[in-house]
Structures are given as structure tokens and as C-alpha cells.
Design an enzyme around this catalytic site. Structure first.
Site, PDB file in Angstrom:
ATOM      1  N   LYS A 224      20.693  19.817 -11.314  1.00  0.00           N
ATOM      2  CA  LYS A 224      19.920  18.642 -11.700  1.00  0.00           C
ATOM      3  C   LYS A 224      19.974  17.594 -10.584  1.00  0.00           C
ATOM      4  O   LYS A 224      20.933  17.543  -9.807  1.00  0.00           O
ATOM      5  CB  LYS A 224      20.430  18.052 -13.009  1.00  0.00           C
ATOM      6  CG  LYS A 224      21.726  17.298 -12.908  1.00  0.00           C
ATOM      7  CD  LYS A 224      21.994  16.498 -14.169  1.00  0.00           C
ATOM      8  CE  LYS A 224      23.200  15.577 -13.992  1.00  0.00           C
ATOM      9  NZ  LYS A 224      23.404  14.684 -15.129  1.00  0.00           N
TER      10      LYS A 224
ATOM     11  N   LYS B 150      35.084  18.101 -12.386  1.00  0.00           N
ATOM     12  CA  LYS B 150      35.394  17.096 -11.365  1.00  0.00           C
ATOM     13  C   LYS B 150      36.832  17.205 -10.889  1.00  0.00           C
ATOM     14  O   LYS B 150      37.109  17.038  -9.692  1.00  0.00           O
ATOM     15  CB  LYS B 150      35.110  15.689 -11.908  1.00  0.00           C
ATOM     16  CG  LYS B 150      33.627  15.395 -12.067  1.00  0.00           C
ATOM     17  CD  LYS B 150      33.380  13.996 -12.582  1.00  0.00           C
ATOM     18  CE  LYS B 150      31.894  13.724 -12.719  1.00  0.00           C
ATOM     19  NZ  LYS B 150      31.616  12.351 -13.238  1.00  0.00           N
TER      20      LYS B 150
ATOM     21  N   LYS C 203      23.164  11.768  -8.065  1.00  0.00           N
ATOM     22  CA  LYS C 203      23.641  10.970  -6.932  1.00  0.00           C
ATOM     23  C   LYS C 203      24.624  11.746  -6.078  1.00  0.00           C
ATOM     24  O   LYS C 203      24.828  11.433  -4.913  1.00  0.00           O
ATOM     25  CB  LYS C 203      24.302   9.691  -7.456  1.00  0.00           C
ATOM     26  CG  LYS C 203      23.330   8.719  -8.118  1.00  0.00           C
ATOM     27  CD  LYS C 203      24.019   7.464  -8.588  1.00  0.00           C
ATOM     28  CE  LYS C 203      24.856   7.669  -9.821  1.00  0.00           C
ATOM     29  NZ  LYS C 203      24.065   7.836 -11.044  1.00  0.00           N
TER      30      LYS C 203
END
Length: 340
Positions: free
Chosen positions: A203, A119, A206
């Protein structure tokens, strides 16, 4: 005289309220397993809103999403009579124990967390907060605060659970056995791992492709459209081969998970048929499987008094456990006046 039943082991898990609706991956990869765990474990389930602050939601968004997420837990089958269901921020010991664990966690140890590295490289240094860096330590506090013996986790969260195990062992080494319970993972079954409909190599998430996710509260037309436009693979034969045909394999996995039919039986049924046949049928399966879920969620959201009562009772029960465990660990650090 009847023998006293043996105490059941405790399980803990939580999901962030970072969207208005949970998605199919949450449901098949986590919520269904949560419901099953209630048969054999004393379960503690949380809407982990403190974690959600790392993505910077507006206050109104966060409050709405917390309620919607809790309602979906209940709609999926989390039973407040058998499990503790609560909002993380309503139990102050989560933040307090995080600080104690921060003082046991090496800077390099926290920096090696794969999700943080991914991230931070994607967002850039200016957008990365200390909260994002400290996320795994808060997750460890969530788990250790309830003396959880097992934690249902996806493979992508296993490294974070390993930090929880490391910190629990460190507490026991420093202050003596029994200071903390070392949790064991219950890895979500591979058959329940759901991938992005537009990128079956990733996967369902969101943060994935907007059309690659099936949100549980989507209207039936949107759900059907996303199934019918899902990426498939070269050729036309419907076979189970995740490495060669990941798109088809993902559709078969969803079909199997929602109907409890073996993948092999589904493949056999579609011998000689095309991908389109599978998609049309699967769209109907998904829509009808989620219809009662959406209806139950709406019932809880339409009755805020009942939802508040459930969450209030859950928070009270959670505080009872958390205060005891935190007091035990904090005392080991020397916090609290002697004799209290």
C-alpha cells in the site's frame, strides 16, 4: 410542533502527523470518506500527535506537521461547523483512559498485534519502545473516549479496532452494560485502496519507496513525474486484472477514484492504446484534482490565527465529550472521591 430530530451516531478517526504532507492514499482511502461521513454522522476527527511520538520526530518537526495535517483535513472538506477537529494531545483524557485500558489489556494480547510484530522485527529489539507496544491501547482509548459507534478504518487497522471492541466489551462485562460503546468498523472501500507506484504489491505509505508515493502538497512537476515513472506490467494492453497487472490496476484505481468514473469505462476508453497514454492522461488528472487542495491548504497555513481558532474550538468541544466519558469509566474503576 415539529418532531425533534433523532441523534446521529458518532464516528471517530485520526491520522498521524508524521510527514510534512499527507499522501494520495490518505486522501482517497480516508479523507474523502471522512468528508462523506459528515452527511450522516456526528464526526470527531483528530490529528493524533501522541501516536506520532513513536517515530521520534523533533519538537519543531512535530509542531509544524501537526499544523500542516490539520490544514489538510480542512482543505479536504472536513467542516469544523459539522465535525469536531482537534489535536489529540490537547485532550488529556486520551492518556488517562489509555492507562485504565492498559490495566485491562493482557501483555500477550497486546504483543499479538500484527503491526507491532512487523515493526519490532524490522527495527530490532533495541529500537522498539513501550510506546510502540502500547500504540493499539492508545488507539482504543481514542475511540472509546468519544463513545464512537463507527470507525472508518483500512483493512490494515482492523486488528487494532478489534482490540477496541474487545476492551469495550470487557468494560461492559466487568462494570455493567453501557460502560462503553462497542464500535463498529466502516471498512474503506477496496476501490479506494491505493498502492505504492514503485511496488504495487504494497500500500502507498510514508515508509514506502520514495518515488512510489504522491504527496498531496507536491509540486505539479513532481506529481506528474511519479505517475509517468510508475511501475507497470508485462504486455501493453490496458486491462483490469489486479492479480496479473497490479501496476496498471493501481493506476486505473487512482483514475477512477479521482474522476468518479467506473474502471470499466476507463478501460474501454484506452482500448488499443499503450500504458504511456494512460500515464500521461492520469498525470494531468492527478495534478488538476490536487491543485485546489494545495491552494486551500496554503490559505489555512498562511492564516495561523484562523487555524488556531478552529483547533481551539475543536479542542474545547472534544474535551466536553471526553471529560464526560472518562469520568463515567474512571468512576467504575473507583477513581475519584465519592460524592464528587
Amino acid at each position: 410542533m415539529f418532531p425533534m430530530p433523532l441523534p446521529r451516531p458518532r464516528a471517530f478517526s485520526g491520522i498521524q502527523p508524521t510527514a510534512d504532507s499527507l499522501h494520495l492514499g490518505n486522501y482517497l482511502g480516508a479523507l474523502k470518506q471522512w468528508v462523506e461521513l459528515q452527511e450522516d454522522y456526528d464526526c470527531v476527527y483528530s490529528v493524533v500527535d501522541l501516536h506520532a511520538l513513536t517515530v521520534g520526530p523533533s519538537p519543531a518537526e512535530l509542531r509544524q506537521r501537526v499544523r500542516a495535517t490539520a490544514a489538510q483535513f480542512l482543505a479536504a472538506g472536513v467542516d469544523p461547523a459539522r465535525s469536531v477537529l482537534f489535536i489529540q494531545s490537547e485532550v488529556s483524557e486520551h492518556a488517562q483512559l489509555t492507562w485504565l485500558l492498559n490495566c485491562l489489556t493482557g501483555f500477550g494480547e497486546a504483543g499479538r498485534m500484527t503491526q507491532f510484530k512487523d515493526k519490532s522485527s524490522r527495527l530490532g529489539e533495541k529500537a522498539v519502545t513501550v510506546g510502540l507496544f502500547d500504540y493499539p491501547v492508545l488507539m482504543a482509548a481514542d475511540i472509546l473516549l468519544y463513545d464512537a459507534q463507527v470507525v472508518p478504518v483500512g483493512e490494515d487497522q482492523r486488528q487494532h479496532l478489534e482490540l477496541s471492541r474487545t476492551l469495550a466489551a470487557r468494560l461492559n462485562s466487568r462494570f455493567g452494560p453501557g460502560t462503553a460503546v462497542v464500535p463498529e468498523p466502516v471498512i474503506v472501500k477496496a476501490t479506494a485502496k491505493i498502492f505504492d507506484l514503485q511496488d504495487p504489491g504494497a500500500k502507498m505509505s510514508k515508509t514506502g519507496h520514495p518515488s512510489g508515493i504522491i504527496e498531496l502538497l507536491d509540486d505539479p512537476k513532481t506529481i506528474a513525474k511519479r505517475i509517468k515513472t510508475a511501475v507497470t506490467d508485462s504486455g501493453s494492453e490496458i486491462t483490469w486484472d489486479p492479480s496479473v497487472k497490479p501496476g496498471v490496476a493501481n493506476l486505473l484505481t487512482i483514475y477512477s477514484a479521482l474522476t468518479d468514473q467506473p474502471v470499466e469505462a476507463i478501460v474501454q476508453r484506452y482500448q488499443g492504446k499503450l500504458y504511456g497514454h494512460l500515464k500521461v492522461d492520469l498525470a494531468e488528472v492527478v495534478v488538476e484534482s490536487l491543485r485546489p487542495f494545495r491552494e486551500r491548504t496554503a490559505l489555512y497555513l498562511d492564516d495561523p490565527g484562523q487555524l488556531d481558532q478552529i483547533l481551539d474550538q475543536g479542542a474545547e468541544r472534544a474535551r466536553g465529550i471526553a471529560a464526560t466519558v472518562y469520568g463515567r469509566i474512571a468512576g467504575c474503576f473507583g477513581l475519584g472521591r465519592a460524592g464528587q
